[in-house]
Enzyme design. Structure first.
Site, PDB file in Angstrom:
ATOM      1  N   LYS A 223       0.815  -1.189   0.142  1.00  0.00           N
ATOM      2  CA  LYS A 223       0.023   0.066  -0.173  1.00  0.00           C
ATOM      3  C   LYS A 223       0.885   1.297   0.050  1.00  0.00           C
ATOM      4  O   LYS A 223       2.128   0.988   0.336  1.00  0.00           O
ATOM      5  CB  LYS A 223      -0.815  -0.046   1.166  1.00  0.00           C
ATOM      6  CG  LYS A 223      -2.049  -1.123   0.976  1.00  0.00           C
ATOM      7  CD  LYS A 223      -3.276  -1.075   1.963  1.00  0.00           C
ATOM      8  CE  LYS A 223      -4.196  -2.019   1.756  1.00  0.00           C
ATOM      9  NZ  LYS A 223      -5.410  -1.932   2.878  1.00  0.00           N
ATOM     10  N   ARG A 258      -2.712  -9.732   5.853  1.00  0.00           N
ATOM     11  CA  ARG A 258      -3.299 -10.081   4.331  1.00  0.00           C
ATOM     12  C   ARG A 258      -2.305  -9.487   3.544  1.00  0.00           C
ATOM     13  O   ARG A 258      -1.904  -8.300   3.492  1.00  0.00           O
ATOM     14  CB  ARG A 258      -4.680  -9.256   4.149  1.00  0.00           C
ATOM     15  CG  ARG A 258      -5.536  -9.347   3.046  1.00  0.00           C
ATOM     16  CD  ARG A 258      -6.628  -8.609   3.019  1.00  0.00           C
ATOM     17  NE  ARG A 258      -7.220  -8.896   1.255  1.00  0.00           N
ATOM     18  CZ  ARG A 258      -7.023  -8.039   0.547  1.00  0.00           C
ATOM     19  NH1 ARG A 258      -6.069  -7.075   0.775  1.00  0.00           N
ATOM     20  NH2 ARG A 258      -7.702  -8.097  -0.589  1.00  0.00           N
TER      21      ARG A 258
HETATM   22  C1  LIG Z   1      -9.982  -6.196   0.272  1.00  0.00           C
HETATM   23  N1  LIG Z   1      -9.034  -5.296   1.182  1.00  0.00           N
HETATM   24  C2  LIG Z   1      -8.204  -4.655   0.479  1.00  0.00           C
HETATM   25  N2  LIG Z   1      -7.077  -3.932   1.645  1.00  0.00           N
HETATM   26  C3  LIG Z   1      -7.854  -4.605   2.741  1.00  0.00           C
HETATM   27  C4  LIG Z   1      -7.525  -4.620   4.157  1.00  0.00           C
HETATM   28  O1  LIG Z   1      -6.524  -3.738   4.707  1.00  0.00           O
HETATM   29  N3  LIG Z   1      -8.305  -5.318   5.055  1.00  0.00           N
HETATM   30  C5  LIG Z   1      -9.174  -6.002   4.545  1.00  0.00           C
HETATM   31  N4  LIG Z   1      -9.736  -6.803   5.600  1.00  0.00           N
HETATM   32  N5  LIG Z   1      -9.490  -6.355   3.245  1.00  0.00           N
HETATM   33  C6  LIG Z   1      -8.884  -5.545   2.402  1.00  0.00           C
END
Ligand SMILES: Cn1cnc2c(O)nc(N)nc21
Length: 285
Positions: A223, A258
């Site tokens: 990000k 994630r």
């Molecule tokens: C779909 N998505 C994109 N970024 C995310 C994040 O930081 N957390 C979660 N739960 N989903 C995300």
């Protein structure tokens, strides 16, 4: 007893930080292979992430990046369902569906998804009932406004306090809709209506989000909060920074991270775990 989630019959142990691999099912703009190419490419990528050591997979058919537009229901179903179905069949891993539409939640769980990941924290019409009926764990994430406008000028008096309060409210709403606390996870939503400073304050104080008493999921991978501080404009060059972010999130209380880069993150978390688990000489029993 080891903390664990029952993801539609597949157990996800939370005894140590777990890695969620990102599976974006977006049309492959380079090939005109159409839907099959998209499904095959997404499944092949996901199987590689499983090989790299992912503990679960997150399948999404609608980009949630800043400025992203909506994907029509039929299109999102057409992208997500074939991938969820194949991954549920071909891997033993829990498969999460990344969606905010109740119809997609219902259909994906029927197709084998064992978790719902909703960046809108079940605020869409019908989403609370769909998630309650689905009977699988659900991730409630904080977002300020909408993807289209959330990064225009995000402002808070107390970002950690306000995100904490929002998540507490959503946990309450979910419980009132019949979703037991044991099936609720929260997520501060890095990059969803936050400046870089807001994101790092949330990362540093992630423990306060963990005080809500449900597992925390954190998604920093590739990000802009990583790209900005490392001056890496190209997402694929943000792996090292992303791995550092995943380790920090895990150290600060995240139960699940994630990520795009599963192999690198799995190794980094093994080093963190060794540091947390190995008894120091002085402590040796
Ligand atoms: C779909 N998505 C994109 N970024 C995310 C994040 O930081 N957390 C979660 N739960 N989903 C995300």
């Amino acid at each position: 007893t080891t903390p664990a989630l029952d993801c539609g019959g597949r157990r996800l142990k939370l005894d140590r930080p777990r890695v969620m691999g990102i599976v974006n099912v977006t049309p492959d703009s380079f090939s005109d292979g159409g839907a099959h190419a998209t499904t095959d490419a997404a499944v092949a990528h996901a199987l590689r992430l499983a090989e790299e050591g992912a503990d679960l997979l997150d399948v999404g058919g609608e980009s949630t990046r800043p400025g992203a537009g909506e994907v029509p229901l039929e299109e999102e179903l057409a992208r997500v369902l074939p991938v969820v179905e194949r991954l549920a069949r071909e891997t033993g891993l829990p498969v999460s569906v990344d969606t905010s539409k109740p119809e997609v939640m219902r259909a994906a769980v029927a197709a084998g998804a064992g978790m719902i990941n909703d960046v809108y924290a079940l605020r869409r019409e019908g989403a609370l009932d769909a998630a309650a009926a689905a009977g699988v764990p659900v991730v409630l994430m904080h977002m300020l406004g909408e993807p289209r406008s959330m990064q225009d000028a995000p402002a808070y008096d107390d970002v950690v306090g306000e995100v904490h309060r929002f998540l507490a409210d959503r946990i309450f709403a979910a419980e009132m809709a019949g979703i037991p606390r044991a099936r609720i996870l929260v997520d501060p939503g890095f990059g969803f209506g936050k400046t870089v400073a807001h994101n790092y304050l949330l990362l540093r104080q992630l423990g306060r989000i963990a005080e809500l008493g449900v597992p925390v999921l954190a998604g920093l991978s590739r990000k802009s909060m990583i790209g900005t501080v490392t001056s890496r404009a190209v997402a694929a060059e943000r792996v090292h920074g992303s791995v550092a972010g995943a380790v920090l999130a895990a150290q600060n209380g995240a139960a699940i991270v994630r990520v795009h880069d599963v192999a690198a993150t799995v190794d980094a978390l093994k080093v963190l775990q060794a540091c947390l688990e190995q008894p120091a000489a002085a402590e040796r029993p």
